[in-house]
Design an enzyme around this catalytic site. Sequence first.
Site, short mmCIF file in Angstrom:
data_model
loop_
_atom_site.label_atom_id
_atom_site.label_comp_id
_atom_site.label_asym_id
_atom_site.label_seq_id
_atom_site.Cartn_x
_atom_site.Cartn_y
_atom_site.Cartn_z
N SER A 1 -9.28 2.34 -2.07
CA SER A 1 -9.74 1.35 -3.04
C SER A 1 -11.26 1.35 -3.02
CB SER A 1 -9.23 -0.05 -2.64
OG SER A 1 -9.95 -1.06 -3.33
N TYR B 1 -7.25 -7.14 3.20
CA TYR B 1 -7.13 -5.98 2.29
C TYR B 1 -8.33 -5.04 2.46
CZ TYR B 1 -6.42 -3.38 -2.09
OH TYR B 1 -6.22 -2.39 -3.03
P1 NAD Z 1 1.79 -2.19 -7.34
O1 NAD Z 1 2.04 -3.51 -6.75
O2 NAD Z 1 2.36 -1.86 -8.68
O3 NAD Z 1 2.21 -1.02 -6.34
C1 NAD Z 1 2.38 -1.14 -4.97
C2 NAD Z 1 3.69 -0.47 -4.61
O4 NAD Z 1 3.86 -0.45 -3.19
C3 NAD Z 1 4.89 -1.22 -5.20
O5 NAD Z 1 5.71 -0.31 -5.87
C4 NAD Z 1 5.59 -1.79 -3.97
O6 NAD Z 1 6.97 -1.89 -4.13
C5 NAD Z 1 5.22 -0.77 -2.92
N1 NAD Z 1 5.37 -1.27 -1.56
C6 NAD Z 1 4.94 -2.47 -1.08
N2 NAD Z 1 5.30 -2.60 0.21
C7 NAD Z 1 5.95 -1.45 0.55
C8 NAD Z 1 6.54 -0.97 1.75
N3 NAD Z 1 6.55 -1.71 2.87
N4 NAD Z 1 7.11 0.25 1.74
C9 NAD Z 1 7.12 1.01 0.62
N5 NAD Z 1 6.58 0.60 -0.55
C10 NAD Z 1 6.00 -0.60 -0.57
O7 NAD Z 1 0.20 -2.03 -7.38
P2 NAD Z 1 -0.72 -0.74 -7.61
O8 NAD Z 1 -1.96 -1.24 -8.20
O9 NAD Z 1 0.01 0.33 -8.28
O10 NAD Z 1 -1.06 -0.33 -6.10
C11 NAD Z 1 -0.88 0.98 -5.61
C12 NAD Z 1 -1.99 1.30 -4.60
O11 NAD Z 1 -3.23 1.33 -5.29
C13 NAD Z 1 -2.15 0.27 -3.48
O12 NAD Z 1 -2.40 0.94 -2.26
C14 NAD Z 1 -3.37 -0.52 -3.91
O13 NAD Z 1 -4.05 -1.07 -2.82
C15 NAD Z 1 -4.17 0.57 -4.59
N6 NAD Z 1 -5.21 0.09 -5.49
C16 NAD Z 1 -4.90 -0.51 -6.68
C17 NAD Z 1 -5.92 -0.93 -7.54
C18 NAD Z 1 -5.67 -1.57 -8.86
O14 NAD Z 1 -6.63 -1.98 -9.53
N7 NAD Z 1 -4.44 -1.66 -9.35
C19 NAD Z 1 -7.24 -0.76 -7.14
C20 NAD Z 1 -7.53 -0.17 -5.92
C21 NAD Z 1 -6.50 0.26 -5.11
#
Ligand code: NAD
Length: 271
Positions: A156, A169
């Site tokens: 991130s 986080y």
């Molecule tokens: P999201 O909530 O759609 O995706 C997160 C996924 O992780 C979900 O599908 C959830 O079911 C899964 N998950 C949670 N706990 C779990 C576990 N114990 N075992 C297996 N799967 C598990 O959100 P996203 O934005 O798609 O996030 C994906 C990644 O991207 C994350 O690591 C997040 O920190 C990172 N991220 C997202 C953003 C953003 O702006 N959306 C920015 C920076 C980083």
Amino acid sequence: MKTDDYKILKGQKALVSGASSGIGRAIAIALGRAGADVVVNCGRNRAEAGKVVAEIEGSGSRAFVFQADVSQEDQVLAMFARMKEQFGAVDIVVNNAGVQKDAPFDQMTVEQWDQVMGINLRGQFLCSREAVRHFRRQGIREEVSRAAGKIICISSVHEVIPWAGHVNYAASKGGVMLMMKSIAQEVAPLRIRVNSIAPGAIRTPINKEAWSTPEAYRDLMRLIPYKRIGEPEEIGRAAVWLASDDSDYITGATIFVDGGMTLYPGFEAGG
Ligand code: NAD
């Protein structure tokens, strides 16, 4: 030219954690379109993960759902064993599963701290360790890639930007950064590449409150010099490139896909 000539990951076997929604879903679909067979890991949402599998199969690659909590060692081991059994190899592992459990620092509970560290950091450690074990045993599969394996950590912008109200986080993503670089240094002689993608604000369920109303979207734009939110597919395309031989000389790097969020947007008007 045959359509397959564009499939730069043809014959490779990939695993994407947390692939039932958001960024993980987009990465799994993009890898599948690029020719990789994909293990679609999900935490809880099997039904949504099934739809991701159908979409990948529609693009001509194989895929299956594996439900596993990435913070649990036995479940991660079982998932990789099944991948080896079903696909015969492990070439690409994308550590995407992640959560936010926000609280003002003085009210943050041990459970909130442990849950975020458990999934975001320990989960990435467990999947990366298992990936390296498989890559070592396999060696370089010259017919599909110049590398013995590729790990992509989804970090991130908060691996470098401090984040008030989200200390757990930001600490987990800062941890991912040095974990990724240290693993990369250790396994580079084995021709294993380890990199991160650091997304900025991407339109997914994790940050819905930051983009779902016009007021929130306007506020968000103050943090993004490029003046638009990112889409999950943009992370998918970066992941395909990082997993392919087109990036074969890149290891230990974080690719920021953030519309300039890490460019100190507060200084946009001259400071
Ligand atoms: P999201 O909530 O759609 O995706 C997160 C996924 O992780 C979900 O599908 C959830 O079911 C899964 N998950 C949670 N706990 C779990 C576990 N114990 N075992 C297996 N799967 C598990 O959100 P996203 O934005 O798609 O996030 C994906 C990644 O991207 C994350 O690591 C997040 O920190 C990172 N991220 C997202 C953003 C953003 O702006 N959306 C920015 C920076 C980083």
